[in-house]
Design a protein around this motif. Structure first.
Motif, PDB file in Angstrom:
ATOM      1  N   ASP A 121       6.816  -2.095  15.605  1.00  0.00           N
ATOM      2  CA  ASP A 121       5.375  -2.009  15.834  1.00  0.00           C
ATOM      3  C   ASP A 121       4.718  -1.091  14.808  1.00  0.00           C
ATOM      4  N   VAL A 122       5.412  -0.022  14.451  1.00  0.00           N
ATOM      5  CA  VAL A 122       4.873   0.916  13.462  1.00  0.00           C
ATOM      6  C   VAL A 122       4.844   0.264  12.083  1.00  0.00           C
ATOM      7  N   VAL A 123       5.923  -0.416  11.719  1.00  0.00           N
ATOM      8  CA  VAL A 123       5.959  -1.129  10.440  1.00  0.00           C
ATOM      9  C   VAL A 123       4.817  -2.151  10.383  1.00  0.00           C
ATOM     10  N   PHE A 124       4.638  -2.898  11.452  1.00  0.00           N
ATOM     11  CA  PHE A 124       3.580  -3.904  11.521  1.00  0.00           C
ATOM     12  C   PHE A 124       2.209  -3.264  11.332  1.00  0.00           C
ATOM     13  N   THR A 125       1.947  -2.167  12.046  1.00  0.00           N
ATOM     14  CA  THR A 125       0.645  -1.498  11.960  1.00  0.00           C
ATOM     15  C   THR A 125       0.380  -0.950  10.566  1.00  0.00           C
ATOM     16  N   TYR A 126       1.375  -0.283   9.987  1.00  0.00           N
ATOM     17  CA  TYR A 126       1.172   0.311   8.664  1.00  0.00           C
ATOM     18  C   TYR A 126       0.976  -0.775   7.605  1.00  0.00           C
ATOM     19  N   ASN A 127       1.603  -1.912   7.783  1.00  0.00           N
ATOM     20  CA  ASN A 127       1.346  -3.029   6.877  1.00  0.00           C
ATOM     21  C   ASN A 127      -0.095  -3.509   6.988  1.00  0.00           C
ATOM     22  N   LEU A 128      -0.628  -3.565   8.206  1.00  0.00           N
ATOM     23  CA  LEU A 128      -2.039  -3.938   8.377  1.00  0.00           C
ATOM     24  C   LEU A 128      -2.948  -2.933   7.688  1.00  0.00           C
ATOM     25  N   MET A 129      -2.632  -1.658   7.838  1.00  0.00           N
ATOM     26  CA  MET A 129      -3.475  -0.620   7.254  1.00  0.00           C
ATOM     27  C   MET A 129      -3.435  -0.639   5.731  1.00  0.00           C
ATOM     28  N   ALA A 130      -2.318  -1.069   5.156  1.00  0.00           N
ATOM     29  CA  ALA A 130      -2.168  -1.069   3.697  1.00  0.00           C
ATOM     30  C   ALA A 130      -2.733  -2.319   3.036  1.00  0.00           C
ATOM     31  N   ASP A 131      -3.150  -3.285   3.847  1.00  0.00           N
ATOM     32  CA  ASP A 131      -3.607  -4.574   3.316  1.00  0.00           C
ATOM     33  C   ASP A 131      -5.124  -4.685   3.437  1.00  0.00           C
ATOM     34  N   PRO A 132      -5.863  -4.680   2.334  1.00  0.00           N
ATOM     35  CA  PRO A 132      -7.327  -4.765   2.416  1.00  0.00           C
ATOM     36  C   PRO A 132      -7.809  -6.070   3.027  1.00  0.00           C
ATOM     37  N   ASP A 133      -6.988  -7.116   3.039  1.00  0.00           N
ATOM     38  CA  ASP A 133      -7.402  -8.388   3.635  1.00  0.00           C
ATOM     39  C   ASP A 133      -7.573  -8.303   5.148  1.00  0.00           C
ATOM     40  N   THR A 134      -7.060  -7.250   5.767  1.00  0.00           N
ATOM     41  CA  THR A 134      -7.238  -7.061   7.210  1.00  0.00           C
ATOM     42  C   THR A 134      -8.561  -6.381   7.534  1.00  0.00           C
ATOM     43  N   GLY A 135      -9.321  -6.031   6.486  1.00  0.00           N
ATOM     44  CA  GLY A 135     -10.531  -5.245   6.686  1.00  0.00           C
ATOM     45  C   GLY A 135     -10.269  -3.763   6.607  1.00  0.00           C
ATOM     46  N   SER A 136      -9.050  -3.365   6.259  1.00  0.00           N
ATOM     47  CA  SER A 136      -8.694  -1.949   6.237  1.00  0.00           C
ATOM     48  C   SER A 136      -9.473  -1.198   5.163  1.00  0.00           C
ATOM     49  N   THR A 137     -10.084  -0.091   5.587  1.00  0.00           N
ATOM     50  CA  THR A 137     -10.771   0.779   4.630  1.00  0.00           C
ATOM     51  C   THR A 137      -9.846   1.912   4.175  1.00  0.00           C
ATOM     52  N   ALA A 138      -8.595   1.910   4.651  1.00  0.00           N
ATOM     53  CA  ALA A 138      -7.657   2.984   4.320  1.00  0.00           C
ATOM     54  C   ALA A 138      -6.531   2.509   3.428  1.00  0.00           C
ATOM     55  N   SER A 139      -6.621   1.289   2.913  1.00  0.00           N
ATOM     56  CA  SER A 139      -5.507   0.743   2.139  1.00  0.00           C
ATOM     57  C   SER A 139      -5.186   1.594   0.913  1.00  0.00           C
ATOM     58  N   GLY A 140      -6.197   2.222   0.333  1.00  0.00           N
ATOM     59  CA  GLY A 140      -5.975   3.027  -0.855  1.00  0.00           C
ATOM     60  C   GLY A 140      -5.085   4.231  -0.623  1.00  0.00           C
ATOM     61  N   ARG A 141      -4.973   4.672   0.618  1.00  0.00           N
ATOM     62  CA  ARG A 141      -4.135   5.837   0.905  1.00  0.00           C
ATOM     63  C   ARG A 141      -2.656   5.567   0.644  1.00  0.00           C
ATOM     64  N   PHE A 142      -2.292   4.295   0.605  1.00  0.00           N
ATOM     65  CA  PHE A 142      -0.880   3.937   0.503  1.00  0.00           C
ATOM     66  C   PHE A 142      -0.476   3.546  -0.912  1.00  0.00           C
ATOM     67  N   ALA A 143      -1.285   3.877  -1.889  1.00  0.00           N
ATOM     68  CA  ALA A 143      -1.037   3.436  -3.263  1.00  0.00           C
ATOM     69  C   ALA A 143       0.308   3.908  -3.802  1.00  0.00           C
ATOM     70  N   ASP A 144       0.830   5.020  -3.284  1.00  0.00           N
ATOM     71  CA  ASP A 144       2.097   5.554  -3.779  1.00  0.00           C
ATOM     72  C   ASP A 144       3.305   5.045  -3.003  1.00  0.00           C
ATOM     73  N   VAL A 145       3.085   4.209  -1.996  1.00  0.00           N
ATOM     74  CA  VAL A 145       4.198   3.654  -1.231  1.00  0.00           C
ATOM     75  C   VAL A 145       4.774   2.462  -1.994  1.00  0.00           C
ATOM     76  N   VAL A 146       6.085   2.375  -2.051  1.00  0.00           N
ATOM     77  CA  VAL A 146       6.735   1.281  -2.758  1.00  0.00           C
ATOM     78  C   VAL A 146       6.278  -0.056  -2.164  1.00  0.00           C
ATOM     79  N   GLY A 147       5.749  -0.919  -3.020  1.00  0.00           N
ATOM     80  CA  GLY A 147       5.322  -2.240  -2.592  1.00  0.00           C
ATOM     81  C   GLY A 147       3.891  -2.335  -2.108  1.00  0.00           C
ATOM     82  N   ALA A 148       3.225  -1.211  -1.865  1.00  0.00           N
ATOM     83  CA  ALA A 148       1.843  -1.258  -1.373  1.00  0.00           C
ATOM     84  C   ALA A 148       0.863  -1.781  -2.418  1.00  0.00           C
ATOM     85  N   PRO A 149       0.986  -1.410  -3.684  1.00  0.00           N
ATOM     86  CA  PRO A 149       0.046  -1.951  -4.676  1.00  0.00           C
ATOM     87  C   PRO A 149       0.110  -3.478  -4.767  1.00  0.00           C
ATOM     88  N   GLU A 150       1.303  -4.038  -4.583  1.00  0.00           N
ATOM     89  CA  GLU A 150       1.432  -5.492  -4.643  1.00  0.00           C
ATOM     90  C   GLU A 150       0.718  -6.155  -3.472  1.00  0.00           C
TER      91      GLU A 150
END
Length: 539
Positions: A121-150
């Motif tokens: 559930d945590v992995v699922f939620t953090y993936n939503l937060m890192a994806d701007p297509d979900t409407g997330s305004t916090a996706s930029g916070r994860f820029a240093d996480v492996v795979g988040a920029p992609e």
């Protein structure tokens, strides 16, 4: 002594409650007159919610209050603005190289519908937060996480750096050290994978689960109903921490601060954030207790620098010189606030900042230097209902007008403001909140060149590359002394360029019925329910 205006409000509130209909049949009405054994708490909601209960949505304080009750997070923030574990067993472990963050989760927890809570559930939620297509305004916070920029670029579907080695372990793998990531993301509200995994990513921000009925959560309460402009109704979650919650129901009622204070006096409201102007009145009421806490954020106005006539730094400096902020604090908040000249707080706040003391002559000089057109109208938009902000708007209109800046006031509802933000049609917005006391890198979210709204909280669209470089270097610096020195350098730049019109950091004052036990005042006005599971309410 009670003013004539407050006495009138008290009299009206004693006769009727404008937020309650006779046909609701709600336990909220029963709870206030003792007709039921169930306990029902009626609490003030400082403005109507936008009714988007999504962790990915743009930050909105009143919606956040609701989400603090229906969801839970790995970490929380206490009244001292320190992080503490909630869904996590303890604070996360950070590897020596700073590249791996490991959370160990509590075992035996279930969602409100009985499904088990796991690290997936945590992995699922953090993936939503890192994806701007979900409407997330916090996706930029994860820029240093492996795979988040992609994922942000749309070339990958999931973030490879978010993993669940087992049901009770969540790991974040970083491409480079990011010291502030724990403070910025540890309090993300976790949402249920089993209830949302079938929703297409690009429909996540409009799905009914978030916009109408978020009925599955890990929080102490379960969402029941939002009756527009009247109340949000929640009932206790028996699955929360093995049934720890005592108060059966909560009604959050969006009324004006005057009405809320009056209803506190008549017994129709149990918990209210009060205006400092009402403090003396409230302290004189029988059966009422008062507590306060220092704020972690501040009240300000953004200045939309996408508008050509708002881009000159001298205009923003002139605005600050033109506003008598101490007078505003004394008159609107009874002195219970401090002027602000930077977004940084505590040890990250630089010394020797320009304090922009009230100096209308200096404001006029700056406007003359830039050949400001006094016929140019600037619209200030805000959501009304909080006395200090309403007063601030009228003070800004008057005092900016005195130096030749024509301000037009525009009161809107939350949904209207969201539309204006999405369309970028606003000139200036008056708002508050934020927590810049727990983690200094939080300031980057409102000032960074790559955090423009809607992918971040930069509503002014201010960009300074030197500021960004200092902030990013600080966030990658493990040595705390060196790290905070970099933040203070960034603060000097922000103070000089005035990306927003700083107003004040208010003390948050809470008043509640003495029937309520366990309440601990929090300076973050969006998080009064941080320990609600420890509350009880006498009949």
């Amino acid at each position: 002594m009670i003013s004539a205006g407050m006495a009138m409000v008290l009299a009206v509130a004693a006769c009727s409650d404008p937020t309650q209909d006779d046909d609701t049949g709600s336990a909220g009405d029963e709870g206030t007159n003792g007709a039921s054994e169930d306990t029902t708490l009626n609490a003030y909601l400082y403005q109507p919610p936008a009714a988007n209960w999504s962790p990915m949505a743009p930050a909105n304080g009143s919606d956040g209050i609701v989400m603090n009750l229906i969801y839970d997070s790995l970490l929380g923030v206490d009244p001292d603005y320190e992080l503490y574990p909630r869904l996590a067993v303890d604070m996360p472990e950070i590897s020596e190289d700073g590249l791996t963050i490991t959370y160990t989760l509590q075992e035996g927890l279930t969602w409100s519908d009985g499904e088990p809570f796991t690290a997936e559930d945590v992995v699922f939620t953090y993936n939503l937060m890192a994806d701007p297509d979900t409407g997330s305004t916090a996706s930029g916070r994860f820029a240093d996480v492996v795979g988040a920029p992609e994922v942000a670029a749309g070339t990958a579907d999931t973030v490879t750096g978010f993993t669940a080695p087992d049901d009770h372990t969540f790991q974040i793998q970083l491409a480079k050290p990011n010291v502030g990531l724990v403070g910025l993301t540890g309090n993300i509200w976790i949402v249920p994978q089993h209830a949302l995994e079938s929703v297409p990513i690009d429909e996540m921000d409009t799905t009914e689960f978030f916009t109408q009925a978020p009925t599955v959560g890990l929080g102490p309460y379960v969402f029941q109903e939002y009756r527009t402009d009247q109340y949000v109704h929640l009932v206790k979650n028996p699955a929360f921490r093995e049934g720890e919650v005592d108060i059966d129901e909560i009604y959050l009622r969006p009324v004006t601060s005057d009405v809320a204070t009056a209803q506190l006096g008549t017994g129709e409201m149990d918990l209210v954030q009060i205006s400092p102007a009402d403090l003396e009145t409230v302290e004189a009421l029988d059966g009422i207790e008062v507590g306060s806490g220092p704020g972690a954020g501040y009240i300000r106005t953004s200045v939309n620098e996408k508008k050509p006539y708002l881009q000159d730094v001298r205009l923003r400096q002139a605005m600050l010189y033109a506003i008598d902020r101490q007078q505003l604090i004394d008159e609107a908040l009874g002195g219970h606030a401090q002027p602000v000249n930077s977004s940084f707080m505590n040890d990250a706040l630089p010394d020797g900042l320009e304090t922009y003391e009230y100096d209308p002559d200096r404001a006029r000089e700056l406007l003359a230097e830039m050949n400001w057109d006094p016929n140019q109208v600037i619209t200030l938009t805000w959501i009304p209902g909080q006395r200090d902000r309403d007063t601030a708007a009228t003070v800004l209109e008057s005092q900016l007008g005195e130096v030749g800046i024509k301000l037009e006031l525009n009161q809107v509802q939350p949904g209207q403001l969201t539309d204006m933000m999405n369309n970028g049609t606003y000139d200036m917005t008056l708002y508050g909140g934020g927590n810049y006391a727990t983690e200094p890198f939080a300031v980057y979210a409102i000032n960074g060149c790559d955090t423009f709204y809607p992918t971040g909280g930069n509503l002014s669209y201010w960009c300074n590359e030197e500021f960004d470089a200092l902030m990013l270097e600080a966030n990658a610096t493990v040595d705390e002394t060196a790290r905070y020195d970099l933040y203070r350098q960034a603060g000097q730049i922000e103070n000089a360029e005035v990306p927003m019109i700083y107003l004040y950091n208010p003390d948050t004052i809470w008043a509640h019925s003495d029937r309520l036990s366990g309440f601990v005042p929090n300076g973050d006005f969006t998080n009064p329910f941080w320990n609600v599971q420890e509350w009880s309410l006498d009949g």
